[in-house]
Structures are given as C-alpha cells and as structure tokens.
Design a protein around this motif. Sequence first.
Motif, mmCIF file in Angstrom:
data_model
loop_
_atom_site.group_PDB
_atom_site.id
_atom_site.type_symbol
_atom_site.label_atom_id
_atom_site.label_comp_id
_atom_site.label_asym_id
_atom_site.label_seq_id
_atom_site.Cartn_x
_atom_site.Cartn_y
_atom_site.Cartn_z
ATOM 1 N N LYS A 259 43.670 54.145 41.314
ATOM 2 C CA LYS A 259 42.402 53.524 41.716
ATOM 3 C C LYS A 259 42.632 52.201 42.435
ATOM 4 N N PHE A 260 43.745 51.521 42.138
ATOM 5 C CA PHE A 260 43.994 50.217 42.753
ATOM 6 C C PHE A 260 44.202 50.332 44.264
ATOM 7 N N GLY A 261 44.558 51.515 44.730
ATOM 8 C CA GLY A 261 44.727 51.741 46.154
ATOM 9 C C GLY A 261 43.508 52.340 46.824
ATOM 10 N N ASP A 262 42.416 52.495 46.077
ATOM 11 C CA ASP A 262 41.168 53.023 46.637
ATOM 12 C C ASP A 262 40.374 51.883 47.262
ATOM 13 N N ALA A 263 39.935 52.066 48.496
ATOM 14 C CA ALA A 263 39.291 50.987 49.242
ATOM 15 C C ALA A 263 38.048 50.452 48.537
ATOM 16 N N GLU A 264 37.182 51.340 48.068
ATOM 17 C CA GLU A 264 35.931 50.885 47.445
ATOM 18 C C GLU A 264 36.221 50.115 46.162
ATOM 19 N N PHE A 265 37.140 50.650 45.340
ATOM 20 C CA PHE A 265 37.505 49.943 44.113
ATOM 21 C C PHE A 265 38.094 48.577 44.438
ATOM 22 N N ALA A 266 39.031 48.541 45.391
ATOM 23 C CA ALA A 266 39.735 47.295 45.702
ATOM 24 C C ALA A 266 38.796 46.217 46.208
ATOM 25 N N LEU A 267 37.832 46.584 47.050
ATOM 26 C CA LEU A 267 36.910 45.594 47.596
ATOM 27 C C LEU A 267 36.075 44.932 46.492
ATOM 28 N N SER A 268 35.655 45.711 45.512
ATOM 29 C CA SER A 268 34.911 45.127 44.403
ATOM 30 C C SER A 268 35.837 44.345 43.475
ATOM 31 N N PHE A 269 36.917 44.971 43.091
ATOM 32 C CA PHE A 269 37.843 44.393 42.110
ATOM 33 C C PHE A 269 38.383 43.043 42.578
ATOM 34 N N ALA A 270 38.931 43.002 43.780
ATOM 35 C CA ALA A 270 39.567 41.786 44.282
ATOM 36 C C ALA A 270 38.562 40.661 44.457
ATOM 37 N N GLN A 271 37.398 40.986 44.999
ATOM 38 C CA GLN A 271 36.435 39.927 45.280
ATOM 39 C C GLN A 271 35.754 39.397 44.013
ATOM 40 N N ILE A 272 35.543 40.257 43.022
ATOM 41 C CA ILE A 272 34.992 39.769 41.758
ATOM 42 C C ILE A 272 36.019 38.894 41.054
ATOM 43 N N GLU A 273 37.279 39.336 41.020
ATOM 44 C CA GLU A 273 38.304 38.503 40.390
ATOM 45 C C GLU A 273 38.401 37.143 41.070
ATOM 46 N N ALA A 274 38.484 37.141 42.396
ATOM 47 C CA ALA A 274 38.603 35.876 43.121
ATOM 48 C C ALA A 274 37.405 34.970 42.841
ATOM 49 N N HIS A 275 36.230 35.563 42.733
ATOM 50 C CA HIS A 275 34.995 34.819 42.435
ATOM 51 C C HIS A 275 35.081 34.158 41.061
ATOM 52 N N PHE A 276 35.489 34.905 40.056
ATOM 53 C CA PHE A 276 35.587 34.352 38.703
ATOM 54 C C PHE A 276 36.713 33.332 38.596
ATOM 55 N N PHE A 277 37.854 33.625 39.221
ATOM 56 C CA PHE A 277 38.985 32.711 39.098
ATOM 57 C C PHE A 277 38.722 31.392 39.804
ATOM 58 N N ALA A 278 38.057 31.445 40.956
ATOM 59 C CA ALA A 278 37.734 30.222 41.684
ATOM 60 C C ALA A 278 36.769 29.342 40.904
ATOM 61 N N ASN A 279 36.025 29.956 40.000
ATOM 62 C CA ASN A 279 35.047 29.223 39.196
ATOM 63 C C ASN A 279 35.500 29.058 37.741
ATOM 64 N N HIS A 280 36.814 29.148 37.518
ATOM 65 C CA HIS A 280 37.401 28.895 36.192
ATOM 66 C C HIS A 280 36.781 29.782 35.116
ATOM 67 N N LEU A 281 36.495 31.028 35.515
ATOM 68 C CA LEU A 281 35.884 32.027 34.630
ATOM 69 C C LEU A 281 34.489 31.607 34.167
ATOM 70 N N PHE A 282 33.910 30.624 34.830
ATOM 71 C CA PHE A 282 32.590 30.109 34.449
ATOM 72 C C PHE A 282 32.570 29.635 32.998
ATOM 73 N N LEU A 283 33.688 29.061 32.579
ATOM 74 C CA LEU A 283 33.820 28.522 31.232
ATOM 75 C C LEU A 283 34.306 27.077 31.299
ATOM 76 N N GLU A 284 33.941 26.305 30.301
ATOM 77 C CA GLU A 284 34.483 24.958 30.184
ATOM 78 C C GLU A 284 35.981 25.042 29.894
ATOM 79 N N PRO A 285 36.753 24.022 30.266
ATOM 80 C CA PRO A 285 38.192 24.042 29.964
ATOM 81 C C PRO A 285 38.450 24.242 28.471
ATOM 82 N N ASP A 286 39.406 25.122 28.158
ATOM 83 C CA ASP A 286 39.796 25.401 26.765
ATOM 84 C C ASP A 286 38.624 25.891 25.918
ATOM 85 N N TYR A 287 37.669 26.569 26.559
ATOM 86 C CA TYR A 287 36.483 27.009 25.821
ATOM 87 C C TYR A 287 36.851 27.919 24.654
ATOM 88 N N ILE A 288 37.704 28.901 24.905
ATOM 89 C CA ILE A 288 38.024 29.869 23.848
ATOM 90 C C ILE A 288 38.848 29.214 22.745
#
Length: 362
Positions: A259-288
């Motif tokens: 599935k990682f080589g499927d275009a539709e999966f990759a477009l969603s997967f990569a962009q959602i990950e990049a979105h969350f990572f750029a925003n620090h998972l939308f969590l305060e530092p050391d939240y967990i």
Amino acid sequence: MDLSELQTASTIGDAWKYPQRAANRSGFLQVDHQPDHTLSWEEYGNPAGEPVMVLHGGPGGACAPVMSRFFDPARYRVILFDQRGCGKSTPTVALAGPEVALVRNTTDHLVDDINALRDALGIAGPMHVFGGSWGSTLALVYAIRHPHNVASLVLRGIFIGARQDLDYMYQGNAATFADAPFELTAPGSYIAYPDAWKAFVEIIPARERSDMMAAYKAIFDAAPTDDEDRARQLHAALAWSVWEGTISNMIPQASDPGKFGDAEFALSFAQIEAHFFANHLFLEPDYILGNVDRIAHLPIHIVHGRFDQVCPLTQASRLVDALAGVGATPARYVITNAGHSAMEHQTALALTAIMDSLAPIR
C-alpha cells in the motif's frame, strides 16, 4: 550455503491464531462540518463482546481487515475505523486535497471522534484501546483525557513524537549526504537502509536538506498549477511513504512496497504525517510523559520490536521510565526480536497472546 535458504520475510505470514473473518457490519459516521468529515468504520467479532477500539498508525495510515486478527472473535467486539482524511473516510487528502481534508484535522479532533464513534455504536462503559505507532500516541492521549472510558491499553511500537524521534527517521545524515553519503554523521534509520534512504533524500535538493521534514512539507503545501507540479508532489509523497513502509519491517519487502507504493494511499499518508509533524502532533511539549499520572492506574501492555527503526525502542523506554516516576509499571512489557510493523511475526503473536490473557471487563 544455498542462498535460497536465507530468511526472506519477518512478517507473520500464515501463523495467525485467528482466521480472517468478514465484518459483521460497517458504516459511515459524520463527525464534523466544514468540511464534512465522515469516518468509515467496521465491526468484527462478537457483537455482544468486550469492545476493542483499534487506532491505526501514521497518522494517516488507515485500517485494514487483517487488523481484526489479533482478537478472539468469540470474545471481542472489534471496531476498526479510518481517522480523518485517510482510508475510506471522507474527504481524503488524496482526492479532496490538503486545503480541504486537513482542515479541522488535529489530535483534539481525533480524540473527540473516538468518543463520537463510541456513542454512535452504543459503547457505554470502558473499552480496551489497542494502538500501534501513531495509534499508541493517540491511545495514550485518549486515555489521559478519558481514563474512565479505558479498561486497558494495549500498545505497540511506542511513538512519543519528540523532535529527536522524528529526526532519527527523517533527518539522519541528510545535511551531509551530498558530500559523504555513507558517513555516520548523525544517528538515524538510514544506517540500516542505505539504498532506501538515498531514494528518500535525493527528492530534496542538497541545499534544502538541513530540515528534510520542512522541505517535504513545502512540496506538499505548494498548490499544483500543472501536470509537472502534480507529478513532483506525487513523486515526493511516494518517496515519503515508501521510505516508511520499507523500514517498518526488519526484512524489508523491497520488491513490493504494498500500500505504501499506491499513489492514493501515499498522497494522504505523507501529507497527513507532514501536517501533524510540522505542528508537533498538536500537543504541548512532553504532553504524554508529563501526564502519565492520569493513567498510572490502568493496565498498560507494551510490545516493542528491538530492531524498530521507525520508532526506536528508546521511546518505549522513556514511557516505562515516566510510569516508574509515578509509581507505576506496565502490566506487560514485551520486547520482540522484530522491526516496527504490527505484522512482524513475534510482535503479532505477542499482541494476540496479550489480548487472549486480558482480564475481562466487568
């Protein structure tokens, strides 16, 4: 030695304890407006059984029916669902674009979605929460905020998501790669997967490699104006996706990225990950790690592959250490001779055995 005798896979293959069964039922649940986020969900096992909420990885990874095989179908009522923006949920990043599907798509929203799904499916009491990788992150956040809804946490491939954790996977020696591609100038997953790393790094021009995640995010954020732009964006998404898929297994399936080589999966997967990572998972530092006192009373079961290169074992160590700091220990802490994927042979068997041995929900 006959090279044909070498081990060619580290995944579970045909060693599952429970067979693949069809879903009892499935459906869609609208959980938001503007955009109209709608979750795709499926139910497996015993409709009157102990509820298990399964949280997939990524973020953006989506569920698959095989995830129901960790659970005794006579005992458990298993709920699989695709989180916002991915899989069969709508709108997806791949089809609607990030400017639509990433709106109102944060950790807070995903936590609220779990409660919305509980309510829609009539789950009134505590449930088992089962999550791996990003799913372990989301499970921990959910339990911290709603401990009364959790009977037990079963976690695989712990992902804390600090910058050091992301740099290990995405940054490595990228900044020096152009001049010294095989020098160990920084820790990272690249050490064990040099060919796959080369393909991932070379998407980004050498002058932009000091922050690989930011460079990829810039490609994803640029609105395509022509076919060439769209092709570049897809090429980047596939490189991001295949890199993670490759290093998820101790023995990578390089000839078949799945599935990682499927275009539709990759477009969603990569962009959602990049979105969350750029925003620090939308969590305060050391939240967990800073809030483990809220879950110290829960039975917490952890399975982590010793050779995990997506979420190195140190992340599980930090969680266990934080629990010890509030006087708690995991109910089980199993280190398998495996990589990251839940489908790694030892990890899949360990997760199944843990689910078989959980104390019943009263």
